[in-house]
Design an enzyme around this catalytic site. Structure first.
Site, short mmCIF file in Angstrom:
data_model
loop_
_atom_site.label_atom_id
_atom_site.label_comp_id
_atom_site.label_asym_id
_atom_site.label_seq_id
_atom_site.Cartn_x
_atom_site.Cartn_y
_atom_site.Cartn_z
N LYS A 1 0.82 -1.22 0.00
CA LYS A 1 0.00 0.00 0.00
C LYS A 1 0.85 1.27 0.00
CE LYS A 1 -0.66 0.18 5.04
NZ LYS A 1 0.17 1.39 5.24
N ASP A 2 2.14 1.17 0.38
CA ASP A 2 3.04 2.33 0.39
C ASP A 2 3.75 2.53 -0.95
OD1 ASP A 2 2.48 2.76 3.08
OD2 ASP A 2 4.15 1.52 3.77
N ARG B 1 -7.82 8.38 3.93
CA ARG B 1 -8.95 7.48 3.68
C ARG B 1 -9.67 7.13 4.97
NH1 ARG B 1 -9.31 2.24 4.71
NH2 ARG B 1 -7.09 2.21 5.17
N ARG B 2 -8.90 6.76 6.00
CA ARG B 2 -9.53 6.42 7.28
C ARG B 2 -10.20 7.63 7.91
NH1 ARG B 2 -4.23 3.11 8.87
NH2 ARG B 2 -4.76 1.07 7.96
N ARG C 1 1.10 10.20 13.54
CA ARG C 1 2.16 9.46 12.89
C ARG C 1 2.78 8.52 13.91
NH1 ARG C 1 5.28 11.35 8.95
NH2 ARG C 1 6.08 9.23 9.05
N ARG D 1 1.34 4.66 18.27
CA ARG D 1 -0.09 4.93 18.04
C ARG D 1 -0.95 4.34 19.16
NH1 ARG D 1 -1.12 5.28 11.58
NH2 ARG D 1 0.97 5.91 11.00
N CYS E 1 -0.99 7.34 -2.54
CA CYS E 1 -1.41 6.48 -1.44
C CYS E 1 -1.88 7.28 -0.22
CB CYS E 1 -0.28 5.54 -1.04
SG CYS E 1 1.22 6.35 -0.46
#
Length: 324
Positions: A101-102, A149-150, A167, A173, A258
């Site tokens: 995805k990156d 997106r989230r 980040r 996180r 992305c």
């Protein structure tokens, strides 16, 4: 950069093992985060098991690892990838493992996408205080995520929450929740699983609720040397490659990176038919386009292109630009 032996695989005897008289261990370039090392260690162990070739991990720091800016501010696309690719070009490593995805959608000159590994879970997961689910969080609760997106999907699902850009690695996180700084964070279930921390998720979202990022859950293996491609291709999963090809083609035709509020998820119903769902939203969650299409597995690229064109015809470009 530092090197370390890969864990989880025992070299087979003979010339392929990297022992005296045989070829040296292959050098696998990887980011040094716990998740990246877990993912690269899995790939290294699988390659050794499949081919008998020894692998050592070479730790590389990327700009995305050192910058504290939001992904949208530093460009998003490629910030975790470019340093690994530079090491490939310089001959410092033999191959690299990326979270797919990156990976930018444009093919880099002189490098090969030798393998796309069998996909892990594509789901997003919530890690919340007191074991809460998203619906149980009180109005005004702070939920952190680093992905546009989230952010968009969270604001669509719960417009009464405060969505906070964050980040950092998984420890950082989740630490925001443990310290009480945030009420919850959303991150990839695949990452939690690869770290053995799935039990920390208080809710797992199905793709119908939170459509994943194109390529989410899959690993990409890149190399420069043509001769390495057949060896690394032993880790390739054809159906996963077809699915992510459809997703990433859609992303490329949309001309979205992305870090854009775009979701894409393709599933092979069988060896012949691929179903692709795409989503484009505003970061605020105020508007969203979601469409699906099906096509032959053998035409995954065409399927992704057709769905992207359908989304563009309905105003996807204007939607992404509205709050850019």
């Amino acid at each position: 950069m530092t090197g370390s032996p890969a864990q989880g695989g025992s070299p087979a005897p003979g010339d392929q093992s990297g022992r005296p008289g045989g070829p040296p261990p292959l050098r696998l370039g990887t980011r040094a985060s716990a998740l990246a090392l877990a993912q690269s260690g899995m790939a290294a162990a699988a390659l050794t098991a499949a081919t008998g070739r020894a692998v050592e991990l070479v730790h590389i720091t990327t700009y995305g690892d050192t910058s504290r800016e939001a992904l949208s501010q530093i460009g998003g696309t490629g910030v975790f990838v470019n340093a690994l690719r530079d090491a490939l070009y310089a001959g410092e490593v033999d191959f690299a493992v990326h979270s797919l995805k990156d990976l930018p959608t444009a093919a880099p000159e002189g490098l090969h996408l030798a393998a796309v590994t069998e996909r892990a879970a594509v789901n997003d997961a919530l890690v919340a205080r007191d074991g809460l689910k998203l619906a149980d969080l009180p109005a005004g609760a702070k939920v952190g995520t680093g992905a546009a997106r989230r952010m968009a999907l969270l604001r669509m699902l719960r417009p009464d929450l405060e969505v906070v850009p964050i980040r950092g690695n998984v420890d950082t996180r989740v630490g925001y929740v443990r310290s009480g700084e945030l009420d919850a964070v959303v991150l990839a279930l695949a990452g939690l699983r690869r770290l053995g921390r799935e039990d920390e998720a208080t809710e797992v979202f199905g793709p119908e609720v939170m459509l994943p990022s194109p390529g989410q859950g899959a690993l990409a293996i890149e190399c420069r040397d043509d001769a390495l491609v057949p060896l690394l291709a032993t880790l390739d999963d054809p159906l996963t490659r077809a699915a992510v090809t459809a997703e990433r083609t859609m992303l490329a035709v949309l001309e979205a990176g992305c870090s854009a509020p775009v979701g894409g998820h393709a599933v092979a119903a069988d060896d012949n038919v691929l179903s692709l769902t795409g989503l484009v939203a505003t970061v605020s969650g105020s508007a969203c386009l979601r469409r699906s299409a099906t096509g032959p597995v053998a035409d995954a690229e065409g399927l992704g292109r057709r769905l992207a064109e359908a989304l563009l015809a309905e105003g996807a470009a204007e939607l992404m630009e509205r709050e850019a």
